[in-house]
Write an enzyme that holds these catalytic residues in place. Structure first.
Site, PDB file in Angstrom:
ATOM      1  N   ARG A  50       0.856  -1.181   0.000  1.00 15.67           N
ATOM      2  CA  ARG A  50       0.000   0.000   0.000  1.00 15.67           C
ATOM      3  C   ARG A  50       0.893   1.232   0.000  1.00 15.67           C
ATOM      4  O   ARG A  50       2.103   1.127   0.144  1.00 15.67           O
ATOM      5  CB  ARG A  50      -0.995   0.016   1.172  1.00 15.67           C
ATOM      6  CG  ARG A  50      -0.670  -0.717   2.415  1.00 15.67           C
ATOM      7  CD  ARG A  50       0.384  -0.078   3.289  1.00 15.67           C
ATOM      8  NE  ARG A  50       0.136   1.329   3.505  1.00 15.67           N
ATOM      9  CZ  ARG A  50       1.080   2.212   3.644  1.00 15.67           C
ATOM     10  NH1 ARG A  50       2.356   1.851   3.603  1.00 15.67           N
ATOM     11  NH2 ARG A  50       0.801   3.479   3.826  1.00 15.67           N
ATOM     12  N   ASP A 241      -2.148  10.658  -2.279  1.00 12.69           N
ATOM     13  CA  ASP A 241      -2.502   9.589  -3.209  1.00 12.69           C
ATOM     14  C   ASP A 241      -2.827  10.129  -4.591  1.00 12.69           C
ATOM     15  O   ASP A 241      -2.708   9.407  -5.574  1.00 12.69           O
ATOM     16  CB  ASP A 241      -3.681   8.793  -2.663  1.00 12.69           C
ATOM     17  CG  ASP A 241      -3.272   7.930  -1.480  1.00 12.69           C
ATOM     18  OD1 ASP A 241      -2.973   6.749  -1.696  1.00 12.69           O
ATOM     19  OD2 ASP A 241      -3.225   8.442  -0.349  1.00 12.69           O
TER      20      ASP A 241
END
Length: 360
Positions: A50, A241
């Site tokens: 991740r 992100d």
């Protein structure tokens, strides 16, 4: 850091990649070999890997593995589709898949897998060198505060989620300047948001800071504003992100609230990320899809008892939960964007100028 670990390594046989299974941290250090695109997709979707930069790197290797099994145009399209759908918010995933696909599309089927392997290796190497440059560009922000401190007083940094080396291939993004400052002997202390519901701060950021010997304290997510009000935070450093063309930042849920508190307290709020996280097609942050994750992540928590993982319910059985994974921090609340190409203001003009040239 002590005993170096790698978040991902390519097998010398060209037929596998090995990942650090982050779903098992901080209690177990476990690696997994991935040999198919389906295994790579599962690792991304289940957050065994991740962090926006790392899932991009992992997806690039996933395309290369897929082409070992089926180098046809249809095989390439299937691999891209299965990988991209795993995590809709982090743009690095699509960016990396499309970059590998573009590198092989004009080649013969026999040459595609090797070419994809080379391209994935390039993406990984660029991420590592980019981490180092982010550290170098972000370091002066910490040095400037350190110069104003009394001798020996630590620079107090607040971070959110995990934007460390576990989220990348080397130093991390938001933690990279922290690690470099620590290595240079600048006293630094990090307030680590626990980052509910998956607790990436408490489970991952705290774990890697401890390995590096960086002083840190885990706090509940809602304590950050309290600390800022009492002048116990000098700057906030977070990752991203996706960053829109206007400078809006999409990051882990809760980032927006920290930025609001920082603005009210006059505290610098910096966002560190590679330029691959910038999405020029997104005019603003509200255009970016926000991943809705499993409500069970909110309704319960997993801990360890006597070395055994234990799942504990937090709510009554009839209670429902919503679980947005990310939020949008408007550009007006961001002091600067720290990239491998330098620190810039979060404005459309500055971002456009930054992205005018391709450093590949």
């Amino acid at each position: 850091m002590n005993a170096p670990l790698r978040t991902i390594q390519a097998g010398r046989d060209g037929a596998r990649v090995t990942i650090l299974d982050q779903s098992r941290l901080p209690h177990d250090v476990v690696t997994l070999d991935l040999t198919t695109v389906e295994e790579v997709a599962e690792a991304i979707g289940a957050m065994r890997v991740r962090g926006a930069p790392l899932i991009g790197v992992t997806a690039a290797w996933g395309v290369a593995l897929a082409l070992r099994h089926d180098p046809s145009d249809a095989g390439l399209a299937r691999a891209a589709e299965v990988l991209i759908r795993q995590r809709p918010t982090a743009v690095n995933l699509r960016w990396a898949v499309e970059r590998v696909a573009a590198a092989v599309r004009g080649l013969s089927a026999a040459d595609r897998a090797d070419a994809a392997w080379v391209e994935a290796a390039s993406i990984m190497a660029e991420d590592e060198s980019g981490n180092e440059r982010i550290a170098e560009h972000g370091l002066p922000l910490i040095q400037e505060i350190a110069r104003r401190k009394h001798d020996g007083d630590a620079v107090q940094v607040l971070t959110h989620c995990n934007a460390g080396w576990l989220a990348t291939t080397a130093w991390g993004t938001a933690t990279a300047p922290i690690y470099l400052a620590h290595q240079q002997g600048i006293p630094v202390h990090v307030w680590v948001d626990e980052t509910r519901p998956r607790n990436q701060g408490a489970a991952l950021t705290a774990w890697e800071l401890a390995r590096a010997g960086v002083p840190h304290t885990v706090i509940v997510d809602n304590a950050g504003g309290h600390l800022m009000q009492r002048d116990r935070v000098d700057l906030c450093l977070v990752g991203a992100d996706r960053v829109a063309a206007n400078g809006d930042v999409v990051n882990k849920i809760g980032t927006y609230l920290k930025a609001l508190a920082a603005r009210d307290g006059g505290i610098p709020f910096h966002v560190a990320m590679p330029t691959s996280t910038i999405d020029l097609a997104a005019i603003d942050g509200m255009m970016i899809p926000i991943e809705e994750r499993d409500p069970d992540e909110v309704l319960g928590v997993t801990g360890y008892a006597d070395g055994v993982p234990v799942r504990v319910a937090l709510t009554a059985p009839a209670t429902r939960a919503a679980n947005p994974g990310f939020d949008v921090t408007p550009a007006r609340l961001v002091t600067s964007l720290i990239t491998e190409r330098g620190c810039i203001a979060p404005t459309p003009a500055a971002i456009a100028a930054l992205m005018e040239h391709d450093i590949r």
